[in-house]
Design a protein around this motif. Structure first.
Motif, PDB file in Angstrom:
ATOM      1  N   SER A  31       0.819  -1.219   0.000  1.00  0.00           N
ATOM      2  CA  SER A  31       0.000   0.000   0.000  1.00  0.00           C
ATOM      3  C   SER A  31       0.851   1.266   0.000  1.00  0.00           C
ATOM      4  N   GLY A  32       2.194   1.127  -0.083  1.00  0.00           N
ATOM      5  CA  GLY A  32       3.071   2.277  -0.191  1.00  0.00           C
ATOM      6  C   GLY A  32       3.690   2.743   1.113  1.00  0.00           C
ATOM      7  N   GLU A  33       3.334   2.133   2.239  1.00  0.00           N
ATOM      8  CA  GLU A  33       3.928   2.537   3.512  1.00  0.00           C
ATOM      9  C   GLU A  33       5.353   2.003   3.621  1.00  0.00           C
ATOM     10  N   THR A  34       6.207   2.774   4.287  1.00  0.00           N
ATOM     11  CA  THR A  34       7.617   2.405   4.441  1.00  0.00           C
ATOM     12  C   THR A  34       7.840   1.861   5.846  1.00  0.00           C
ATOM     13  N   HIS A  35       8.558   0.744   5.910  1.00  0.00           N
ATOM     14  CA  HIS A  35       8.945   0.126   7.183  1.00  0.00           C
ATOM     15  C   HIS A  35      10.460   0.111   7.237  1.00  0.00           C
ATOM     16  N   TRP A  36      10.992   0.201   8.421  1.00  0.00           N
ATOM     17  CA  TRP A  36      12.427   0.094   8.641  1.00  0.00           C
ATOM     18  C   TRP A  36      12.673  -1.220   9.365  1.00  0.00           C
ATOM     19  N   VAL A  37      13.533  -2.044   8.800  1.00  0.00           N
ATOM     20  CA  VAL A  37      13.871  -3.339   9.394  1.00  0.00           C
ATOM     21  C   VAL A  37      15.295  -3.245   9.914  1.00  0.00           C
ATOM     22  N   VAL A  38      15.445  -3.453  11.219  1.00  0.00           N
ATOM     23  CA  VAL A  38      16.751  -3.389  11.874  1.00  0.00           C
ATOM     24  C   VAL A  38      17.150  -4.814  12.233  1.00  0.00           C
ATOM     25  N   PHE A  39      18.322  -5.227  11.745  1.00  0.00           N
ATOM     26  CA  PHE A  39      18.825  -6.567  12.029  1.00  0.00           C
ATOM     27  C   PHE A  39      20.079  -6.451  12.875  1.00  0.00           C
ATOM     28  N   GLU A  40      20.062  -7.132  14.023  1.00  0.00           N
ATOM     29  CA  GLU A  40      21.230  -7.164  14.909  1.00  0.00           C
ATOM     30  C   GLU A  40      21.876  -8.539  14.811  1.00  0.00           C
ATOM     31  N   PRO A  41      23.078  -8.618  14.243  1.00  0.00           N
ATOM     32  CA  PRO A  41      23.710  -9.926  14.056  1.00  0.00           C
ATOM     33  C   PRO A  41      24.187 -10.582  15.341  1.00  0.00           C
ATOM     34  N   ILE A  42      24.401  -9.810  16.400  1.00  0.00           N
ATOM     35  CA  ILE A  42      24.904 -10.411  17.651  1.00  0.00           C
ATOM     36  C   ILE A  42      23.884 -11.376  18.231  1.00  0.00           C
ATOM     37  N   ASN A  43      22.639 -10.926  18.385  1.00  0.00           N
ATOM     38  CA  ASN A  43      21.602 -11.813  18.927  1.00  0.00           C
ATOM     39  C   ASN A  43      20.638 -12.293  17.845  1.00  0.00           C
ATOM     40  N   ARG A  44      20.962 -12.001  16.577  1.00  0.00           N
ATOM     41  CA  ARG A  44      20.198 -12.436  15.407  1.00  0.00           C
ATOM     42  C   ARG A  44      18.725 -12.063  15.507  1.00  0.00           C
ATOM     43  N   SER A  45      18.461 -10.854  15.960  1.00  0.00           N
ATOM     44  CA  SER A  45      17.076 -10.394  16.058  1.00  0.00           C
ATOM     45  C   SER A  45      16.772  -9.417  14.933  1.00  0.00           C
ATOM     46  N   ARG A  46      15.519  -9.408  14.535  1.00  0.00           N
ATOM     47  CA  ARG A  46      15.048  -8.534  13.473  1.00  0.00           C
ATOM     48  C   ARG A  46      13.869  -7.738  14.035  1.00  0.00           C
ATOM     49  N   LEU A  47      14.007  -6.427  14.009  1.00  0.00           N
ATOM     50  CA  LEU A  47      12.973  -5.540  14.543  1.00  0.00           C
ATOM     51  C   LEU A  47      12.406  -4.689  13.411  1.00  0.00           C
ATOM     52  N   VAL A  48      11.109  -4.439  13.446  1.00  0.00           N
ATOM     53  CA  VAL A  48      10.448  -3.644  12.409  1.00  0.00           C
ATOM     54  C   VAL A  48       9.905  -2.378  13.045  1.00  0.00           C
ATOM     55  N   PHE A  49      10.204  -1.236  12.428  1.00  0.00           N
ATOM     56  CA  PHE A  49       9.714   0.056  12.904  1.00  0.00           C
ATOM     57  C   PHE A  49       8.934   0.727  11.771  1.00  0.00           C
ATOM     58  N   PHE A  50       8.003   1.575  12.162  1.00  0.00           N
ATOM     59  CA  PHE A  50       7.131   2.206  11.181  1.00  0.00           C
ATOM     60  C   PHE A  50       7.447   3.676  10.947  1.00  0.00           C
ATOM     61  N   SER A  51       8.468   4.183  11.621  1.00  0.00           N
ATOM     62  CA  SER A  51       8.895   5.558  11.362  1.00  0.00           C
ATOM     63  C   SER A  51      10.396   5.668  11.596  1.00  0.00           C
ATOM     64  N   ARG A  52      10.976   6.654  10.971  1.00  0.00           N
ATOM     65  CA  ARG A  52      12.408   6.900  11.119  1.00  0.00           C
ATOM     66  C   ARG A  52      12.737   7.311  12.560  1.00  0.00           C
ATOM     67  N   GLU A  53      11.829   8.057  13.170  1.00  0.00           N
ATOM     68  CA  GLU A  53      12.034   8.505  14.550  1.00  0.00           C
ATOM     69  C   GLU A  53      12.089   7.324  15.512  1.00  0.00           C
ATOM     70  N   GLU A  54      11.258   6.300  15.275  1.00  0.00           N
ATOM     71  CA  GLU A  54      11.302   5.112  16.125  1.00  0.00           C
ATOM     72  C   GLU A  54      12.658   4.419  16.032  1.00  0.00           C
ATOM     73  N   VAL A  55      13.201   4.348  14.828  1.00  0.00           N
ATOM     74  CA  VAL A  55      14.519   3.727  14.636  1.00  0.00           C
ATOM     75  C   VAL A  55      15.577   4.535  15.378  1.00  0.00           C
ATOM     76  N   LEU A  56      15.550   5.844  15.225  1.00  0.00           N
ATOM     77  CA  LEU A  56      16.528   6.692  15.921  1.00  0.00           C
ATOM     78  C   LEU A  56      16.411   6.547  17.433  1.00  0.00           C
ATOM     79  N   HIS A  57      15.197   6.511  17.948  1.00  0.00           N
ATOM     80  CA  HIS A  57      14.971   6.354  19.391  1.00  0.00           C
ATOM     81  C   HIS A  57      15.524   5.000  19.860  1.00  0.00           C
ATOM     82  N   TYR A  58      15.266   3.943  19.097  1.00  0.00           N
ATOM     83  CA  TYR A  58      15.775   2.618  19.450  1.00  0.00           C
ATOM     84  C   TYR A  58      17.300   2.618  19.482  1.00  0.00           C
ATOM     85  N   LEU A  59      17.920   3.206  18.456  1.00  0.00           N
ATOM     86  CA  LEU A  59      19.382   3.214  18.391  1.00  0.00           C
ATOM     87  C   LEU A  59      19.985   4.035  19.526  1.00  0.00           C
TER      88      LEU A  59
END
Length: 92
Positions: free
Chosen positions: A58-86
């Motif tokens: 539907s055109g929405e953008t998701h950010w997928v963050v992959f951490e290789p240390i614990n092999r987890s994949r997190l999905v965020f729905f805004s750039r601000e959420e990714v920045l806050h997580y980091l």
């Protein structure tokens, strides 16, 4: 002389029929190149976090963050959420 001509003609025919056609390699080379690049990226990436953007149907953008240390994949729905997580993740 005629026998030599026939032998050379037969030899040249055998050489030309045994050579692989270039179009066979035109498909193989890009595939091998992609696999090689993926392998190099995997081996060279180390413990770095990878962030990819994915656009949904539907055109929405998701950010997928992959951490290789614990092999987890997190999905965020805004750039601000990714920045806050980091910021929380790497707060000293």
């Amino acid at each position: 002389m005629k026998l030599l001509y026939l032998n050379l003609r037969t030899l040249s025919h055998e050489l030309t029929t045994k050579v692989a056609h270039p179009y066979r390699f035109s498909i193989l080379v890009p595939t091998l190149r992609r696999w090689g690049e993926a392998l190099v990226n995997y081996l060279a990436s180390g413990d770095d976090i990878k962030i990819d953007t994915v656009t949904g149907r539907s055109g929405e953008t998701h950010w997928v963050v992959f951490e290789p240390i614990n092999r987890s994949r997190l999905v965020f729905f805004s750039r601000e959420e990714v920045l806050h997580y980091l910021e929380d993740r790497y707060r000293l």
